[in-house]
Motif scaffolding. Structure first.
Motif, PDB file in Angstrom:
ATOM      1  N   UNK B  22       0.834  -1.208   0.000  1.00  0.00           N
ATOM      2  CA  UNK B  22       0.000   0.000   0.000  1.00  0.00           C
ATOM      3  C   UNK B  22       0.866   1.255   0.000  1.00  0.00           C
ATOM      4  N   UNK B  23       1.900   1.244   0.841  1.00  0.00           N
ATOM      5  CA  UNK B  23       2.795   2.415   0.905  1.00  0.00           C
ATOM      6  C   UNK B  23       3.500   2.625  -0.425  1.00  0.00           C
ATOM      7  N   UNK B  24       4.022   1.524  -0.966  1.00  0.00           N
ATOM      8  CA  UNK B  24       4.736   1.626  -2.244  1.00  0.00           C
ATOM      9  C   UNK B  24       3.796   2.137  -3.338  1.00  0.00           C
ATOM     10  N   UNK B  25       2.525   1.731  -3.249  1.00  0.00           N
ATOM     11  CA  UNK B  25       1.561   2.156  -4.256  1.00  0.00           C
ATOM     12  C   UNK B  25       1.355   3.664  -4.209  1.00  0.00           C
ATOM     13  N   UNK B 204       1.778  -0.723  -9.960  1.00  0.00           N
ATOM     14  CA  UNK B 204       0.429  -0.325  -9.517  1.00  0.00           C
ATOM     15  C   UNK B 204       0.088   1.114  -9.932  1.00  0.00           C
ATOM     16  N   UNK B 205       1.062   2.020  -9.803  1.00  0.00           N
ATOM     17  CA  UNK B 205       0.810   3.420 -10.165  1.00  0.00           C
ATOM     18  C   UNK B 205       0.556   3.555 -11.663  1.00  0.00           C
ATOM     19  N   UNK B 225      -4.655  -1.975  -6.858  1.00  0.00           N
ATOM     20  CA  UNK B 225      -3.865  -2.854  -7.739  1.00  0.00           C
ATOM     21  C   UNK B 225      -2.740  -3.529  -6.947  1.00  0.00           C
ATOM     22  N   UNK B 226      -2.109  -2.755  -6.068  1.00  0.00           N
ATOM     23  CA  UNK B 226      -1.012  -3.298  -5.273  1.00  0.00           C
ATOM     24  C   UNK B 226      -1.499  -4.409  -4.345  1.00  0.00           C
ATOM     25  N   UNK B 252       0.988  -8.219 -10.925  1.00  0.00           N
ATOM     26  CA  UNK B 252       0.820  -6.779 -11.175  1.00  0.00           C
ATOM     27  C   UNK B 252       0.918  -6.461 -12.658  1.00  0.00           C
ATOM     28  N   UNK B 253       1.842  -7.133 -13.329  1.00  0.00           N
ATOM     29  CA  UNK B 253       2.041  -6.870 -14.757  1.00  0.00           C
ATOM     30  C   UNK B 253       0.810  -7.273 -15.569  1.00  0.00           C
ATOM     31  N   UNK B 254       0.180  -8.393 -15.152  1.00  0.00           N
ATOM     32  CA  UNK B 254      -1.037  -8.824 -15.853  1.00  0.00           C
ATOM     33  C   UNK B 254      -2.145  -7.775 -15.668  1.00  0.00           C
TER      34      UNK B 254
END
Lengths: 253, 269
Positions: B22-25, B204-205, B225-226, B252-254
């Motif tokens: 979530x943070x990374x997103x 995700x972004x 998404x993340x 994530x890539x899909x």
């Protein structure tokens, strides 16, 4: 506050700015009376944008004094609420997902969104520039003229007293240029603003500016446009083929 | 498959993955808007040198990685101020130097080379209770800081000069973003590994950018998404016995590919 007492919105004394050891603005002094419109003109590379950015402390100065409403600009925190700046163009890319409303929300001290009174003010200033219906459009989808109007409205949100504009009509067609300047002049009167702007349109400066500053690293003139914009001075600044004379002497093109 | 959810190590990995994901997103949106993904990549890869130093001197290699990542982030920020070289050139130097140093130092510490694959691609078995607490603490701090300076960071991303003229302390906010980003990236290495940690930030972004029109929507979708990538990816990695990092990133890539197709279809509609 001293801002109410001083006669000058800006006082600049012996301002010199070097960039990478290269002198760009040299020993420039002038004053901007409260309520006036001051236009800075000069050829490309004359240091106009650098001068404006140095006044706003976006670039460091080499020497000299700058006071905004009597406050030395080193105390930028005190000055920030009194001024607004509209850059020539924003640095965001075409896909930046910010809407007009989202832009105004950035001004609010709330972590998310904005208060009712902030929303009312946003609608008020957008109404002033006839952009109220574009609230949910992305900034990147607006035309050059529309974006400029939104930025003008944005700059008015916090009731500034002094507006700095870097070529407000850049990227706008000629008809749009007239409208932007007429709009700025109307806003200046309604909001009791002082304006300092960079411009290339000499005809428009003649019409709207109270004071013109001619810059080419040094200050070559300062005064009412009718008095200072002489043939000799324009030739000295721009060389031949000056825009002002294109209307009466097309063969100079 | 339900069984795996009851296993403590998997629960820990899932919790940490969800919090850090979530943070990374959220950071990912800021990184994308600022076009800083190469910067994030450099910070992520620099952790390898820190991990190697940790192995050599006998401290927790992930603590070494964390400290080194923050140091490199600050180093890049510092050198950027005094150097006239373009940022991507500076990043390439820091990036390659850190990876080279990491590989040399890891080679010098025999016995630990088997762990290299864990550092590079993530290993959920390495996630401890301390990591859960640390991730939770980091999430609270990051959440608080972003509520405080988030609008300023968006304003800087829009136009740094405009933000500065309005009184936003651009330098301090950027430094804060770099430090928080470096810590979050370093913590995420356990789950996704060094090689793919930037993907957890960017994918995700990027997918959210395809889905959403507004900035608020982009932050929201990025987190969604993340979370989906982490949950589906971790479960798939446990079932298929594949490394957690690549499986999460593949998921994530899909989603990104689907978002891209959706965008094109809606764009032509």
């Amino acid at each position: 506050m001293s801002a109410e007492k001083t006669m000058f919105a800006a006082e600049v004394k012996n301002l010199t700015v070097d960039i990478n050891s290269h002198r760009v603005v040299s020993d420039v002094s002038f004053t901007v009376p409260v309520g006036s419109t001051t236009a800075i003109i000069g050829p490309n590379g004359a240091g106009k944008s650098v001068l404006l950015k140095a006044l706003l402390r976006l670039l460091p100065k080499t020497s000299g004094d700058v006071k905004i409403f009597g406050i030395p600009h080193e105390n930028y925190k005190e000055i920030a609420p009194l001024i607004s700046y509209i850059p020539q163009r924003l640095a965001f890319d075409d896909h930046f997902p910010l809407t007009v409303k989202g832009l105004f929300e950035l001004k609010s001290p709330r972590p998310i969104g904005m208060s009712v009174s902030e929303r009312t003010r946003m609608e008020e200033v957008l109404e002033l520039v006839s952009m109220r219906t574009h609230l949910h459009e992305r900034l990147s989808e607006l035309s050059g003229g529309q974006l400029q109007r939104v930025l003008i409205a944005y700059s008015l949100t916090d009731h500034p007293k002094l507006l700095f504009l870097d070529e407000p009509s850049a990227g706008i067609d000629v008809q749009g240029q007239e409208t932007i300047y007429a709009l700025l002049d109307r806003i200046r009167q309604e909001e009791k603003l002082t304006m300092v702007l960079i411009s290339h349109e000499l005809e428009i400066i003649m019409q709207y500016a109270d004071q013109v500053l001619c810059l080419n690293q040094r200050l070559l003139c300062a005064g009412a446009p009718q008095h200072v914009l002489t043939d000799d001075l324009l030739k000295e600044m721009y060389g031949t083929g000056v825009e002002r004379y294109e209307h009466s002497h097309p063969h100079h093109d | 498959m339900i069984e795996i959810l009851t296993l403590p190590f998997f629960q820990r990995a899932l919790l940490v993955g969800l919090m850090l994901g979530s943070m990374m997103a959220v950071f990912g949106v800021l990184v994308l808007l600022r076009r800083m993904s190469f910067f994030a990549d450099a910070i992520g890869h620099s952790a390898l040198a820190g991990i190697a130093i940790g192995l050599l001197v006998g401290i927790d290699p992930f603590v070494g990685g964390l400290v080194f990542a923050v140091a490199v982030a600050l180093g890049i920020a510092g050198v950027r101020r005094i150097s006239t070289l373009p940022l991507d050139t500076l990043l390439a130097v820091f990036f390659s130097a850190s990876v080279a140093l990491g590989v040399v130092l890891i080679t010098l510490s025999p016995g630990y080379q088997a762990d290299l694959i864990s550092f590079l691609f993530g290993n959920i078995l390495t996630v401890t209770n301390a990591d859960v607490v640390l991730s939770f603490g980091m999430m609270i701090i990051t959440g608080g800081v972003l509520l405080w300076v988030g609008k300023g960071l968006v304003a800087i991303a829009l136009d740094a000069s405009l933000a500065k003229a309005e009184g936003v302390p651009v330098g301090r906010y950027e430094l804060l973003l770099l430090i928080l980003l470096a810590v979050t990236i370093a913590l995420s290495i356990k789950v996704v590994g060094i090689v793919l940690v930037t993907a957890l930030l960017i994918i995700p972004a990027a997918a959210a950018h395809n889905i959403s029109r507004s900035l608020a929507g982009m932050f929201g979708w990025s987190v969604v998404v993340s979370i989906v990538s982490v949950v589906v990816g971790l479960l798939a990695s446990a079932v298929l016995d594949t490394p957690s990092g690549p499986t999460i990133v593949l998921t994530g890539s899909i989603i990104f590919a689907i978002s891209l197709v959706t965008r094109r279809l809606s764009g032509t509609a």
